[in-house]
Design a protein around this motif. Structure first.
Motif: not given
Length: 225
Positions: A97-106
């Motif tokens: 929950p506190t992180l994000s995937s680099p691959t959710n950025d185009l």
């Protein structure tokens, strides 16, 4: 909890950088390196733990590389395996929950797709020369227009497929965590498990499509069907 689609940007030398994506990318690379270190620091004839996991991945991907790209594609194995591990960790990172995937950025997915396509054409020209260019004009010269459009579409479809699936998965996980009461964790757990599965599948699809593109550039004509 991070907000999907909201990016913290920094300015440097007149350029704009997505700070969160950069941090998550470096974290992903650090995790991949750590996994490789843990798997190889104490190699055994009978593998166990991280060595067993990594050997399964390497063995499976080597079999796919041999079947897809032929003998001349074996030198690309380190790149293909590293690409798969990077994508796998990237896709799963956003499930925290506190992180994000680099691959959710185009920017990330398009950058990886462009890297693959540039490598494909560079290797094709290096290994096959004019013969590689000739296949764009087959079966008739007019087909060069269609083939050119196809080559332009490859990085677009490759990047948007991965980006869309990972972004959608993270959005739904955040929605479920907000909507579901704390005493009803089952739907969230089920979706989390499904997202882990989807993350692995998307990493595999991106890697397999990359191998298919490389095959056209490095595979010997006698091996092509």
């Amino acid at each position: 909890m991070h907000e999907i689609g909201v990016r913290e940007v920094v300015q440097f030398a007149g350029l704009t950088f997505n700070w969160e994506t950069l941090c998550m990318t470096w974290l992903t690379m650090a995790i991949v390196i750590l996994i490789a270190f843990l798997a190889t620091r104490n190699l055994k004839m009978v593998p166990s733990g991280w060595q067993n996991v990594l050997e399964m991945i390497v063995t499976g991907l080597n079999a796919q590389i041999a079947g897809t790209m032929g003998k001349r594609g074996s030198f690309l194995a380190p790149f293909i395996i590293s690409l798969f591990l990077f994508l796998l960790v990237s896709n799963w990172l956003g499930l925290i929950p506190t992180l994000s995937s680099p691959t959710n950025d185009l920017n990330t997915t398009l950058g990886l797709a462009l890297l693959v396509i540039v490598m494909v054409h560079s290797l094709g020209l290096y290994m096959k020369g004019a013969h590689y260019l000739a296949h764009f004009f087959k079966p008739t010269p007019v087909f060069v227009i269609i083939n050119a459009i196809e080559e332009i579409a490859k990085p677009i479809t490759l990047s948007f497929r991965l980006f869309g699936n990972i972004l959608a998965g993270e959005i739904l996980i955040i929605i479920l965590l907000k909507l579901m009461p704390i005493w009803m964790p089952i739907p969230s757990v089920i979706w989390l498990a499904f997202s882990i599965f989807i993350g692995g599948v998307q990493a595999f699809i991106f890697t397999m499509l990359s191998m298919a593109y490389f095959a056209g550039a490095v595979k010997e004509d006698s091996e092509e069907s």
